[in-house]
Design an enzyme around this catalytic site. Structure first.
Site, PDB file in Angstrom:
ATOM      1  N   ASP A 140      26.980 -18.525  27.305  1.00  0.00           N
ATOM      2  CA  ASP A 140      25.968 -19.177  26.592  1.00  0.00           C
ATOM      3  C   ASP A 140      26.618 -20.974  25.962  1.00  0.00           C
ATOM      4  OD1 ASP A 140      27.189 -19.757  24.256  1.00  0.00           O
ATOM      5  OD2 ASP A 140      27.639 -17.229  23.963  1.00  0.00           O
TER       6      ASP A 140
ATOM      7  N   GLY B 196      37.212 -12.438  19.142  1.00  0.00           N
ATOM      8  CA  GLY B 196      35.607 -11.300  19.685  1.00  0.00           C
ATOM      9  C   GLY B 196      36.087 -11.510  21.131  1.00  0.00           C
ATOM     10  N   THR B 197      37.591 -11.532  21.166  1.00  0.00           N
ATOM     11  CA  THR B 197      37.541 -11.001  22.694  1.00  0.00           C
ATOM     12  C   THR B 197      37.577  -9.494  22.986  1.00  0.00           C
ATOM     13  OG1 THR B 197      38.134 -11.612  25.226  1.00  0.00           O
ATOM     14  CG2 THR B 197      38.736 -12.581  23.580  1.00  0.00           C
TER      15      THR B 197
ATOM     16  N   HIS C 143      34.967 -19.065  32.163  1.00  0.00           N
ATOM     17  CA  HIS C 143      34.124 -17.832  33.369  1.00  0.00           C
ATOM     18  C   HIS C 143      32.451 -18.568  33.610  1.00  0.00           C
ATOM     19  CE1 HIS C 143      36.266 -14.788  31.978  1.00  0.00           C
ATOM     20  NE2 HIS C 143      37.059 -14.877  32.357  1.00  0.00           N
TER      21      HIS C 143
ATOM     22  N   GLN D  29      35.164 -17.870  26.736  1.00  0.00           N
ATOM     23  CA  GLN D  29      34.328 -16.495  28.279  1.00  0.00           C
ATOM     24  C   GLN D  29      33.368 -16.468  28.607  1.00  0.00           C
ATOM     25  OE1 GLN D  29      37.891 -12.909  28.509  1.00  0.00           O
ATOM     26  NE2 GLN D  29      38.147 -14.184  26.081  1.00  0.00           N
ATOM     27  N   ASN D  30      32.944 -16.970  27.523  1.00  0.00           N
ATOM     28  CA  ASN D  30      31.260 -16.899  26.952  1.00  0.00           C
ATOM     29  C   ASN D  30      30.650 -17.486  28.276  1.00  0.00           C
ATOM     30  OD1 ASN D  30      31.798 -14.964  25.684  1.00  0.00           O
ATOM     31  ND2 ASN D  30      31.429 -16.335  23.754  1.00  0.00           N
TER      32      ASN D  30
HETATM   33  P1  OAD Z   1      33.818  -7.688  25.417  1.00  0.00           P
HETATM   34  O1  OAD Z   1      32.444  -7.233  25.293  1.00  0.00           O
HETATM   35  O2  OAD Z   1      35.120  -7.493  26.282  1.00  0.00           O
HETATM   36  O3  OAD Z   1      34.875  -7.239  24.539  1.00  0.00           O
HETATM   37  C1  OAD Z   1      33.978  -8.296  23.135  1.00  0.00           C
HETATM   38  C2  OAD Z   1      34.877  -7.812  22.129  1.00  0.00           C
HETATM   39  O4  OAD Z   1      33.752  -8.831  20.592  1.00  0.00           O
HETATM   40  C3  OAD Z   1      35.251  -6.843  21.338  1.00  0.00           C
HETATM   41  O5  OAD Z   1      36.931  -6.622  21.028  1.00  0.00           O
HETATM   42  C4  OAD Z   1      34.382  -6.329  20.178  1.00  0.00           C
HETATM   43  O6  OAD Z   1      35.337  -5.976  19.134  1.00  0.00           O
HETATM   44  C5  OAD Z   1      34.451  -8.065  19.805  1.00  0.00           C
HETATM   45  N1  OAD Z   1      33.673  -8.003  18.539  1.00  0.00           N
HETATM   46  C6  OAD Z   1      32.379  -7.265  18.744  1.00  0.00           C
HETATM   47  N2  OAD Z   1      31.133  -7.411  18.095  1.00  0.00           N
HETATM   48  C7  OAD Z   1      31.736  -8.978  16.949  1.00  0.00           C
HETATM   49  C8  OAD Z   1      31.967  -9.602  16.116  1.00  0.00           C
HETATM   50  N3  OAD Z   1      30.205  -9.713  15.377  1.00  0.00           N
HETATM   51  N4  OAD Z   1      32.371 -10.358  15.599  1.00  0.00           N
HETATM   52  C9  OAD Z   1      33.797 -10.791  16.341  1.00  0.00           C
HETATM   53  N5  OAD Z   1      33.919  -9.636  17.372  1.00  0.00           N
HETATM   54  C10 OAD Z   1      33.624  -8.833  17.921  1.00  0.00           C
HETATM   55  O7  OAD Z   1      34.006  -9.367  26.012  1.00  0.00           O
HETATM   56  P2  OAD Z   1      34.952 -10.610  26.201  1.00  0.00           P
HETATM   57  O8  OAD Z   1      36.330 -10.110  26.220  1.00  0.00           O
HETATM   58  O9  OAD Z   1      34.550 -11.553  26.257  1.00  0.00           O
HETATM   59  O10 OAD Z   1      32.761 -12.452  32.389  1.00  0.00           O
HETATM   60  O11 OAD Z   1      34.361 -10.043  27.558  1.00  0.00           O
HETATM   61  C11 OAD Z   1      35.127 -10.898  28.799  1.00  0.00           C
HETATM   62  C12 OAD Z   1      34.770 -10.874  29.875  1.00  0.00           C
HETATM   63  O12 OAD Z   1      34.124  -9.869  30.983  1.00  0.00           O
HETATM   64  C13 OAD Z   1      33.219 -11.869  30.250  1.00  0.00           C
HETATM   65  O13 OAD Z   1      33.210 -13.375  29.647  1.00  0.00           O
HETATM   66  C14 OAD Z   1      32.997 -11.135  31.219  1.00  0.00           C
HETATM   67  C15 OAD Z   1      32.947 -10.023  31.248  1.00  0.00           C
HETATM   68  O14 OAD Z   1      33.001  -9.512  32.341  1.00  0.00           O
HETATM   69  C16 OAD Z   1      32.288 -12.521  33.281  1.00  0.00           C
HETATM   70  O15 OAD Z   1      31.546 -11.953  33.286  1.00  0.00           O
HETATM   71  C17 OAD Z   1      33.010 -13.418  34.735  1.00  0.00           C
END
Ligand code: OAD
Length: 233
Positions: free
Chosen positions: A90, A179-180, A105, A87-88
């Site tokens: 980067d 990490g999502t 995304h 979903q990243n």
């Molecule tokens: P989120 O910010 O919603 O979730 C991040 C996840 O990573 C959480 O479950 C954290 O607990 C976890 N996390 C944090 N630090 C970590 C680490 N060091 N190692 C492993 N996990 C860790 O991000 P996404 O789920 O990626 O879309 O968000 C999904 C989408 O929402 C993104 O692609 C973006 C956003 O809006 C768009 O902008 C279209």
């Protein structure tokens, strides 16, 4: 015959590279309203604001480097066929050496004319341009004379690569999620397409909002969790 691993990643895999997540405390969406900077309505309301937001993302990415989790995922290719579905926006998976990455995304380093939306609307990869880490401003136009927009799937838009992602998850022998927060659909529902025999591993230091008896939760940050996962294989 090599087994297949589908790796679904989110912002957490890049957190240890210094890129902020969206929904953690102090995350991007604490400081920005996603409907203003990352939605199709936001784009038509204020293009400059959206362009500035992604200019900032590109600037952060310029100095970010892949971490050990990105490298461990790329390293799985030695023994497995690996499909990374991220979903990243980067490019850290590619820079770590992963050779098959599907960006659900979109990609921060790319732009396209604003009149080209997705596959059904005549979206063509030929109209997508690489801008690297450079800023894009109002008035910057594609060769067809149309304003450039980020090559991002905004909230409110279809996810053109969903079908491809579903197919890759459904044929995987192992599914790994890193990490999502699994809050954004349709990406969050992808793991449900895993074959009933496929184990599902989740690496995340936080609680996981899912229940499925196949799920093994490795409650660690991505770099540490990937070490456990690789050992477990
Ligand atoms: P989120 O910010 O919603 O979730 C991040 C996840 O990573 C959480 O479950 C954290 O607990 C976890 N996390 C944090 N630090 C970590 C680490 N060091 N190692 C492993 N996990 C860790 O991000 P996404 O789920 O990626 O879309 O968000 C999904 C989408 O929402 C993104 O692609 C973006 C956003 O809006 C768009 O902008 C279209």
């Amino acid at each position: 015959m090599k087994k297949r691993i589908a790796v679904l990643t989110g912002a957490g895999v890049s957190a240890e590279s210094g890129l902020g997540t969206y929904r953690d405390n102090g995350g991007l969406w604490d400081n920005y309203d996603p409907m203003e900077v990352a939605s199709i309505e936001g784009w038509y309301r204020n293009r400059s604001k959206v362009l500035e937001f992604y200019n900032m993302q590109r600037e952060h990415l310029r100095s970010a480097k892949p971490n050990d989790a990105h490298r461990a995922i790329a390293g799985l290719e030695k023994d497995y066929i690996v499909d990374v579905i991220t979903q990243n926006v980067d490019n850290l998976h590619e820079r770590a050496g992963s050779t098959h990455v599907v960006h659900l995304h979109g990609e921060a380093t790319k732009v396209r004319p604003e009149n080209c939306y997705n596959d059904e609307d005549g979206f063509s990869e030929k109209q997508v341009f690489d801008v690297g880490y450079d800023a894009v401003h109002l008035g910057d136009k594609a060769p067809n004379g149309v304003q450039l927009r980020p090559h991002i799937v905004f909230f409110g838009e279809a996810v053109p690569k969903m079908e491809q992602a579903i197919e890759l998850v459904s044929k995987a022998d192992i599914v790994l999620i890193v990490g999502t927060s699994l809050q954004v659909y349709p990406a969050a529902g992808l793991y449900r397409y895993a074959s009933p025999e496929a184990p599902i591993y989740i690496i995340d230091p936080a609680d996981v909002p899912l229940w499925d008896k196949r799920i093994h939760h490795i409650r660690k940050v991505a770099t540490e969790g990937m070490k456990d996962f690789v050992q477990m294989l």
